[in-house]
Design a protein around this motif. Structure first.
Motif, short mmCIF file in Angstrom:
data_model
loop_
_atom_site.label_atom_id
_atom_site.label_comp_id
_atom_site.label_asym_id
_atom_site.label_seq_id
_atom_site.Cartn_x
_atom_site.Cartn_y
_atom_site.Cartn_z
N PRO A 1 69.40 -12.20 18.27
CA PRO A 1 69.80 -13.08 19.39
C PRO A 1 71.08 -13.85 19.09
N PHE B 1 63.68 -22.00 21.36
CA PHE B 1 64.84 -21.42 20.68
C PHE B 1 65.42 -20.25 21.49
N LEU B 2 64.52 -19.34 21.91
CA LEU B 2 64.99 -18.14 22.62
C LEU B 2 65.65 -18.47 23.95
N PRO C 1 64.22 -10.95 27.15
CA PRO C 1 63.26 -11.98 26.73
C PRO C 1 63.90 -13.34 26.50
N TRP D 1 68.88 -12.98 23.83
CA TRP D 1 68.13 -11.94 23.12
C TRP D 1 67.66 -10.84 24.07
N ASP D 2 67.88 -9.60 23.68
CA ASP D 2 67.45 -8.47 24.51
C ASP D 2 66.17 -7.82 23.97
N GLY D 3 65.59 -8.46 22.98
CA GLY D 3 64.34 -7.93 22.43
C GLY D 3 64.57 -6.93 21.33
N ILE D 4 65.81 -6.57 21.11
CA ILE D 4 66.11 -5.55 20.09
C ILE D 4 67.12 -6.07 19.08
N LYS D 5 68.30 -6.40 19.57
CA LYS D 5 69.34 -6.88 18.65
C LYS D 5 69.07 -8.34 18.27
#
Lengths: 440, 297
Positions: B53, B41-42, B266, B47-51
């Motif tokens: 995705p 999925f990722l 990520p 995805w930046d690991g914070i916000k």
């Protein structure tokens, strides 16, 4: 529901990625007290036993003053990564530690942090902190965190060796190059530097060289992308550092093959005359590791027409979890961590919180080298000769590309032009994503 | 037989074992299946690991195709695999063969070869970092012995850094292969070997035509493990060089880690991770194929 599934999946993936390198939790939880509110606070493990004692003393002092609040202090080797994962899942510690303003702002922009703007007047933070430091906690006009421990990068040197050989501290690039050659002629390594165990430490040297060569104004222009990262001036600064490395001035062209500890061994054994590292290294020169006097100097201006400056950075920033159930108490602890009493406890260990009223003369038992560093940085701040360290101010992707690839330039796998062209592209990407530092 | 009895037996034979396995299978599904689905999925997100995705379609895969560092890392993984499929296997096979022929002291030699394997990875990697230290390691000894020409920047020279790191891993690892070979050798049919000797076959011929073919299942297992592990190699490189100098020792796993942790990507790191999974999948399919062809795997 869909979001929850997504979050669970993300957490599992992150756990998989980080599991190989993650450390174990080390809970130093405060005693449970049914009547007290418990506030969680996660940090990296203290890097010395003295630091651990000091942090425990801080917590004990706070709990004495605030018997209704207990602190659950959690340490983790990957504290910021773990916090990041926990925040993404709507959890995380009440008091959120970030390894600098850039991370704090990332957390803030994702909505993980509680705005603290309304507390500024209540706690008189505007009067307490240096403006430049407090401003790093703002995102889109709201304050999300308080600045912790300012630091810089300097050149540490063997005072005895310099005195015995009649070497002077350089005041410009020509003198620096000449000094390096003189030292090499004595079969001594001019500058010890090691990055094989932590390649990101290349940014310490880049911070030093760029600020010294560009000067604070041009450095600021580059950071804000008003001047391009592949501008001739930046190329000259990079080439100067690459030339020094290729000339054998830096760990005899082996900085990429030795660790930072190895580099300190070269310095401590008298095999190297100087060592580039942050002011946090004062801990390394306060013990018995060296049998000679250690001093430090600020890198001179390496270009005609600019003033020398000391690049400043913040070693950490702390905010409040937007999902905390005890925000009020967490803010009380946050404020206490940054007040004069707690900060004076930290000064002894070489950690300087950016408080206007923090005067090292008021603190007992401070090592002379720590006093010297504090006074030197303060004097540069008063003269307004401060530059911008990478880990606080530079665009994150551009900075990553720089330190990740500078060694490739050293060993001829990449040219300075290729490096900086890509850095410029990364900086433009950072700008698009709103990740440039917002200078007031 | 009554219907009720038949039904009970059917339950016992076909459903009851699955019921017993269910907790483990559910755990496996959660621990292994979850991250796999998450990674897939990722890999389609930014995805930046914070916000939260955002879906970006095939953008990450398009980036991967043009990513120079990915190809460097992939090439290094292939080199790494080539090293591990040859040197430690040959070393371990020879040593295991010698140990298997020893009548006395077998346990001693087996223990000696296995000792490095019980050291933790971090300890071994740090130990070899000290040995490779250009200012105080093996170079100093070589210079003292007048062998200066052999002194190298073991992990600083981009031409040999990957081999130096692989050698440290190999030193730690090869004793495990010795034990696997010794276990395989214990299963050998000695009578075939004895018959060959009676027929006048020399030692080398016995080894080549009798011993080695019988060790095929062990060898295939070892090769399968080594190929899969080579694509997952991470720890030695991360501790000793972090992928440097330049990208000389960058592997897919270290690249993925850097992207996910240092560079806040990520999403793209998952795309890199997916390729690692694909390689491992291809290897397993390959071994299933040769198994179907009749190889005893």
């Amino acid at each position: 529901m869909k979001n929850k599934v997504t979050v669970v999946l993300l957490l599992m993936v992150i756990a998989l990625i980080t599991s190989a390198c993650g450390g174990a939790n080390d809970n130093d939880a405060a005693q449970t007290d049914d009547e007290a509110v418990e506030i969680s606070w996660m940090t990296y493990p203290p890097f010395t036993p003295e630091y651990e004692t000091m942090l425990k003393d801080q917590i004990a002092a706070f709990e004495d003053e605030h018997p209704n609040i207990k602190i659950d202090w959690i340490t983790n080797d990957d504290a910021v990564q773990l916090t990041r994962q926990q925040l993404a899942a709507g959890a995380g510690p009440d008091v959120v530690y970030a390894d600098g303003p850039m991370t704090l702002r990332r957390f803030a922009s994702a909505g993980y942090l509680e705005p603290l703007t309304d507390q500024v007047d209540t706690y008189k933070w505007n009067d307490r902190f240096y403006d430049w430091a407090l401003s790093t906690g703002y995102q889109d006009g709201e304050l999300y965190g308080l600045p912790k421990s300012y630091e810089s990068v300097v050149v540490w040197y063997n005072k005895d060796m310099f005195a015995e050989n009649g070497w002077d501290i350089p005041t410009n690039l020509k003198e620096l190059q000449s000094l390096n050659q003189t030292i090499q002629d004595e079969d001594i390594i001019p500058i010890a530097f090691g990055a094989s165990d932590y390649r990101a430490s290349n940014e310490w040297a880049l911070t030093l060289m760029y600020n010294a060569y560009l000067g604070k104004d041009a450095m600021k222009d580059v950071i804000s992308t008003e001047m391009k990262w592949n501008d001739d001036l930046v190329k000259e600064a990079t080439q100067t550092w690459v030339d020094m490395w290729q000339n054998g001035d830096v760990s005899d062209k082996q900085s990429h093959a030795i660790t930072n500890d190895d580099a300190w061994s070269l310095f401590n054994n008298g095999q190297a005359a100087m060592k580039i590292e942050g002011t946090w290294a004062s801990n390394r020169v306060m013990g018995d590791a060296q049998n000679f006097d250690v001093g430090f100097f600020v890198m001179p201006a390496l270009r005609e027409g600019i003033e020398e400056n000391i690049p400043l950075a913040l070693g950490g920033s702390t905010g409040i979890n937007a999902n905390s159930e005890h925000k009020e108490e967490a803010i009380v602890f946050l404020d206490w961590l940054h007040d004069i009493e707690a900060s004076e406890m930290e000064v002894k260990l070489g950690t300087f919180n950016p408080l206007v009223d923090l005067d090292i003369a008021n603190v007992e038992d401070v090592a002379p080298i720590t006093k010297d560093i504090f006074n030197e940085i303060t004097s540069y701040m008063e003269k307004d000769q401060v530059g911008y360290a990478s880990w606080t101010y530079w665009p994150p992707s551009a900075n990553y590309y720089l330190w990740d690839n500078i060694e490739a330039v050293f060993i001829g796998q990449m040219s300075v032009d290729e490096l900086l062209d890509q850095v410029q592209k990364e900086a433009e990407k950072d700008k698009e994503e709103g990740l440039l530092f917002e200078f007031e | 037989m009554s219907v009720a009895k038949h039904s009970k037996q059917h339950w016992k034979k076909s459903l009851f074992p699955w019921l017993l396995l269910a907790p483990s299978l559910l755990l496996l599904l959660f621990v292994v299946g979850g991250p796999i689905i998450g990674t897939i999925f990722l890999s389609f997100t930014d995805w930046d690991g914070i916000k939260a995705p955002s879906f970006v379609g095939l953008e990450n895969f398009s980036r991967l195709i043009h990513d120079k560092t990915f190809y460097i890392a992939l090439a290094n993984n292939i080199k790494w695999m080539a090293i591990f499929l040859t040197i430690p296997v040959i070393m371990a096979l020879i040593v295991a063969l010698l140990i298997s022929k020893i009548a006395r002291g077998k346990l001693f030699y087996r223990t000696v070869t296995f000792i490095p394997y019980i050291l933790s990875t971090v300890v071994t990697a740090k130990l070899w970092s000290l040995i490779y230290n250009p200012f105080s390691g093996v170079n100093t000894a070589l210079e003292d012995w007048g062998l200066d020409f052999l002194a190298q920047s073991w992990i600083g020279d981009s031409a040999i850094a990957l081999f130096s790191v692989a050698f440290a891993d190999l030193w730690h690892f090869w004793g495990f292969l010795v034990v696997l070979f010794l276990m395989g050798m214990q299963q050998l049919d000695k009578s075939i070997e004895e018959a060959a000797v009676v027929e006048g076959a020399g030692r080398l011929r016995v080894f080549w035509h009798v011993t080695l073919p019988q060790l095929r299942p062990t060898l295939v297992l070892i090769y399968m493990l080594l190929i899969i592990w080579s694509f997952a190699a991470f720890d030695y490189v991360y501790i000793m060089t972090q992928g440097g100098p330049g990208k000389s020792t960058e592997l897919l796993a270290t690249y993925m880690y850097d992207l996910a942790i240092y560079n806040y990507q990520p999403g793209y790191a998952s795309t890199v991770a997916l390729t690692m999974g694909l390689f491992a999948g291809l290897v397993i399919i390959g071994f299933r194929f040769i198994q179907k062809k009749g190889w005893d795997v």
